[in-house]
Motif scaffolding. Structure first.
Motif, PDB file in Angstrom:
ATOM      1  N   LEU A 195       0.875  -1.174   0.000  1.00 23.93           N
ATOM      2  CA  LEU A 195       0.000   0.000   0.000  1.00 23.93           C
ATOM      3  C   LEU A 195       0.905   1.215   0.000  1.00 23.93           C
ATOM      4  CD1 LEU A 195      -2.872  -0.138   2.656  1.00 23.93           C
ATOM      5  CD2 LEU A 195      -3.130   0.070   0.170  1.00 23.93           C
ATOM      6  N   ASP A 196       0.552   2.211  -0.780  1.00 18.48           N
ATOM      7  CA  ASP A 196       1.312   3.452  -0.732  1.00 18.48           C
ATOM      8  C   ASP A 196       0.515   4.453   0.099  1.00 18.48           C
ATOM      9  OD1 ASP A 196       3.864   4.305  -2.507  1.00 18.48           O
ATOM     10  OD2 ASP A 196       2.703   6.046  -1.860  1.00 18.48           O
ATOM     11  N   GLY A 197       1.233   5.261   0.850  1.00 22.67           N
ATOM     12  CA  GLY A 197       0.519   6.195   1.712  1.00 22.67           C
ATOM     13  C   GLY A 197       1.182   7.543   1.785  1.00 22.67           C
ATOM     14  N   ALA A 198       0.451   8.505   2.319  1.00 20.41           N
ATOM     15  CA  ALA A 198       0.981   9.844   2.541  1.00 20.41           C
ATOM     16  C   ALA A 198       0.527  10.305   3.919  1.00 20.41           C
ATOM     17  CB  ALA A 198       0.483  10.810   1.466  1.00 20.41           C
ATOM     18  N   ILE A 199       1.471  10.851   4.660  1.00 19.58           N
ATOM     19  CA  ILE A 199       1.203  11.292   6.032  1.00 19.58           C
ATOM     20  C   ILE A 199       0.874  12.784   5.990  1.00 19.58           C
ATOM     21  CG2 ILE A 199       2.175  11.486   8.352  1.00 19.58           C
ATOM     22  CD1 ILE A 199       4.287   9.362   7.413  1.00 19.58           C
ATOM     23  N   MET A 200      -0.292  13.149   6.474  1.00 18.87           N
ATOM     24  CA  MET A 200      -0.737  14.532   6.320  1.00 18.87           C
ATOM     25  C   MET A 200      -0.550  15.367   7.583  1.00 18.87           C
ATOM     26  SD  MET A 200      -1.313  14.226   3.221  1.00 18.87           S
ATOM     27  CE  MET A 200      -1.597  15.981   3.026  1.00 18.87           C
ATOM     28  N   VAL A 201       0.262  14.872   8.533  1.00 16.03           N
ATOM     29  CA  VAL A 201       0.517  15.631   9.760  1.00 16.03           C
ATOM     30  C   VAL A 201       2.011  15.582  10.093  1.00 16.03           C
ATOM     31  CG1 VAL A 201      -1.761  15.366  10.815  1.00 16.03           C
ATOM     32  CG2 VAL A 201      -0.041  13.585  11.154  1.00 16.03           C
ATOM     33  N   PRO A 202       2.510  16.538  10.868  1.00 13.69           N
ATOM     34  CA  PRO A 202       3.896  16.467  11.318  1.00 13.69           C
ATOM     35  C   PRO A 202       4.050  15.420  12.424  1.00 13.69           C
ATOM     36  CG  PRO A 202       2.837  18.416  12.228  1.00 13.69           C
ATOM     37  CD  PRO A 202       1.837  17.777  11.307  1.00 13.69           C
ATOM     38  N   PRO A 203       5.302  15.019  12.730  1.00 10.14           N
ATOM     39  CA  PRO A 203       5.513  13.932  13.698  1.00 10.14           C
ATOM     40  C   PRO A 203       4.763  14.068  15.028  1.00 10.14           C
ATOM     41  CG  PRO A 203       7.571  14.430  12.581  1.00 10.14           C
ATOM     42  CD  PRO A 203       6.586  15.459  12.108  1.00 10.14           C
ATOM     43  N   PRO A 204       4.700  15.257  15.654  1.00  8.94           N
ATOM     44  CA  PRO A 204       4.037  15.298  16.973  1.00  8.94           C
ATOM     45  C   PRO A 204       2.543  14.973  16.917  1.00  8.94           C
ATOM     46  CG  PRO A 204       5.370  17.271  16.633  1.00  8.94           C
ATOM     47  CD  PRO A 204       5.311  16.558  15.320  1.00  8.94           C
ATOM     48  N   LEU A 205       1.940  15.058  15.749  1.00  9.13           N
ATOM     49  CA  LEU A 205       0.487  14.821  15.654  1.00  9.13           C
ATOM     50  C   LEU A 205       0.139  13.396  15.236  1.00  9.13           C
ATOM     51  CD1 LEU A 205      -0.832  18.180  14.134  1.00  9.13           C
ATOM     52  CD2 LEU A 205      -0.530  17.506  16.527  1.00  9.13           C
ATOM     53  N   VAL A 206       1.149  12.572  14.958  1.00  6.26           N
ATOM     54  CA  VAL A 206       0.868  11.171  14.594  1.00  6.26           C
ATOM     55  C   VAL A 206       0.136  10.504  15.763  1.00  6.26           C
ATOM     56  CG1 VAL A 206       1.923   8.911  14.155  1.00  6.26           C
ATOM     57  CG2 VAL A 206       2.804  10.951  13.004  1.00  6.26           C
ATOM     58  N   GLY A 207      -0.957   9.829  15.456  1.00  2.00           N
ATOM     59  CA  GLY A 207      -1.725   9.128  16.489  1.00  2.00           C
ATOM     60  C   GLY A 207      -2.677  10.019  17.252  1.00  2.00           C
ATOM     61  N   GLU A 208      -2.610  11.319  17.011  1.00  5.24           N
ATOM     62  CA  GLU A 208      -3.488  12.241  17.731  1.00  5.24           C
ATOM     63  C   GLU A 208      -4.825  12.376  17.004  1.00  5.24           C
ATOM     64  OE1 GLU A 208      -2.765  13.910  20.644  1.00  5.24           O
ATOM     65  OE2 GLU A 208      -0.984  12.655  20.708  1.00  5.24           O
ATOM     66  N   PRO A 209      -5.879  12.772  17.725  1.00  8.20           N
ATOM     67  CA  PRO A 209      -7.159  12.999  17.046  1.00  8.20           C
ATOM     68  C   PRO A 209      -6.977  14.029  15.924  1.00  8.20           C
ATOM     69  CG  PRO A 209      -7.418  13.150  19.430  1.00  8.20           C
ATOM     70  CD  PRO A 209      -5.946  13.043  19.167  1.00  8.20           C
ATOM     71  N   GLY A 210      -7.572  13.781  14.776  1.00  6.50           N
ATOM     72  CA  GLY A 210      -7.443  14.711  13.655  1.00  6.50           C
ATOM     73  C   GLY A 210      -6.314  14.356  12.709  1.00  6.50           C
ATOM     74  N   ALA A 211      -5.426  13.421  13.103  1.00  2.61           N
ATOM     75  CA  ALA A 211      -4.352  13.004  12.187  1.00  2.61           C
ATOM     76  C   ALA A 211      -4.976  12.224  11.025  1.00  2.61           C
ATOM     77  CB  ALA A 211      -3.340  12.135  12.921  1.00  2.61           C
ATOM     78  N   VAL A 212      -4.561  12.544   9.808  1.00  3.88           N
ATOM     79  CA  VAL A 212      -5.090  11.866   8.619  1.00  3.88           C
ATOM     80  C   VAL A 212      -3.928  11.270   7.828  1.00  3.88           C
ATOM     81  CG1 VAL A 212      -6.203  12.226   6.381  1.00  3.88           C
ATOM     82  CG2 VAL A 212      -7.195  13.244   8.433  1.00  3.88           C
ATOM     83  N   PHE A 213      -4.089  10.015   7.444  1.00  4.20           N
ATOM     84  CA  PHE A 213      -3.143   9.332   6.558  1.00  4.20           C
ATOM     85  C   PHE A 213      -3.914   8.938   5.294  1.00  4.20           C
ATOM     86  CE2 PHE A 213       0.717   7.850   9.082  1.00  4.20           C
ATOM     87  CZ  PHE A 213       0.525   8.744  10.128  1.00  4.20           C
TER      88      PHE A 213
END
Ligand SMILES: NC(=O)c1ccc[n+]([C@@H]2O[C@H](COP(=O)([O-])OP(=O)(O)OC[C@H]3O[C@@H](n4cnc5c(N)ncnc54)[C@H](OP(=O)(O)O)[C@@H]3O)[C@@H](O)[C@H]2O)c1
Length: 306
Positions: free
Chosen positions: A126-144
């Motif tokens: 699967l190819d993906g793109a991370i739409m948040v900076p590192p501190p927001l990974v796993g936080e509410p509102g983080a979108v991949f």
């Protein structure tokens, strides 16, 4: 690291996951997976970057191949696609029946090539793109964003949801990085607009702080209104640009004033001149009596070769 430590009540037991690549983003992914109870194996070219993770219970794989073999899902977060091949070509023997989620940035063609490369090795991809900076990974509102095989996405959705809201975009593996580029062009164009506008009023001694309330507190939400653009999106799909409330010619006039004002005030003129030239092209192509959204017809085409 600020990620939450609780495991969602509704989720299935967190399965084993490997993470390859522990730069700022890979570390955030790995920490989040560990925090949420996944059994974690990690590999990084510079092994010491895994020290804190290992101290907290992760396993350090001696090779990238060992990391892939350790888990049914391997999240890869390296610098770019070229690095993916550098790291995983030597692991070819264990790629068959593995499942790779590749989250580095790149272009749609690079993503499609990587999906073909993985298929050639018998690996799921699967190819993906991370739409948040590192501190927001796993936080509410983080979108991949993800694209590629739908069944693979569905099968691994719970693990992917640990990192952020997983949005599936379609079977073309290039769609995730294409959407990433599309969203980032919006971000940069918007930030450039704010920065140029601030430089323009700054030429008369107005501070950024002094301008911010008018520009960002009022103008942005009231005039550059996302709700209004959302309502007009169907017009773009049917190339419908009624000019009854304002025409391209009128907007071109405004853009000429902006360019002249920028020159008069001694600030950067290339950005306003570029916007003016795009509107001029729209008029030259017959959109003068339509509204400003007709610029979409210009953006849809590559410029003629010079
Ligand atoms: N950071 C962000 O805010 C962000 C946001 C969204 C997407 N991304 C994307 O996520 C990906 C990773 O970004 P990042 O911020 O973690 O940092 P990065 O500098 O883009 O990547 C660092 C990772 O790549 C590895 N690497 C680089 N060259 C290598 C090589 N020749 N062989 C093996 N490994 C190599 C590094 O290993 P070493 O530790 O050994 O150097 C490290 O694991 C990028 O594609 C980036 O565009 C990042």
């Amino acid at each position: 690291m600020t990620s939450q430590t609780s495991t969602p009540q509704h989720s299935k037991p967190a399965g084993p996951v490997s993470v390859i690549g522990l730069g700022p983003m890979g570390l955030a992914l790995a920490e989040t997976l560990l925090d949420r109870g996944h059994s974690l194996t990690v590999w990084n070219r510079t092994p010491t970057r895994a020290d804190d993770l290992v101290a907290r219970g992760a396993r350090r794989a001696p090779t990238a191949a060992d990391a892939v073999a350790a888990s049914p899902v391997t999240v890869v977060c390296l610098k770019d696609y070229a690095t993916l091949y550098d790291v995983l070509d030597p692991a070819a023997a264990v790629l068959a029946d593995s499942f790779l989620v590749n989250l580095n940035s790149g272009t749609p063609d690079e993503a499609r090539t990587a999906a073909d490369w993985a298929a050639g090795h018998g690996a799921g991809y699967l190819d993906g793109a991370i739409m948040v900076p590192p501190p927001l990974v796993g936080e509410p509102g983080a979108v991949f964003l993800y694209s590629g095989a739908r069944d693979a996405f569905d099968r691994h959705r719970d693990a992917l949801a640990t990192l952020g809201d997983p949005r599936y975009l379609g079977t073309d593996p290039g769609l995730a990085v294409l959407h990433n580029a599309a969203l980032l062009t919006m971000m940069y164009a918007t930030m450039n607009g704010w920065l140029h506008a601030t430089a323009l009023v700054g030429s008369a001694g107005v501070t950024a702080t002094g301008f911010a309330e008018l520009a960002l507190g009022w103008f942005m939400p009231a005039v550059v209104d996302p709700a209004s653009l959302l309502a007009q999106a169907p017009d773009l799909d049917r190339s419908h640009y009624p000019g009854d409330l304002g025409t391209m010619e009128m907007n071109l006039n405004a853009l000429e004033h902006i360019a002249h004002t920028s020159a008069e005030q001694g600030v950067h003129t290339e950005q306003p001149l570029l916007m003016r030239d795009i509107a001029r092209r729209a008029v030259a192509e017959g959109h003068g009596e339509q509204n400003y959204l007709a610029l979409f017809e210009v953006f849809k085409k590559a410029l003629p070769a010079v």
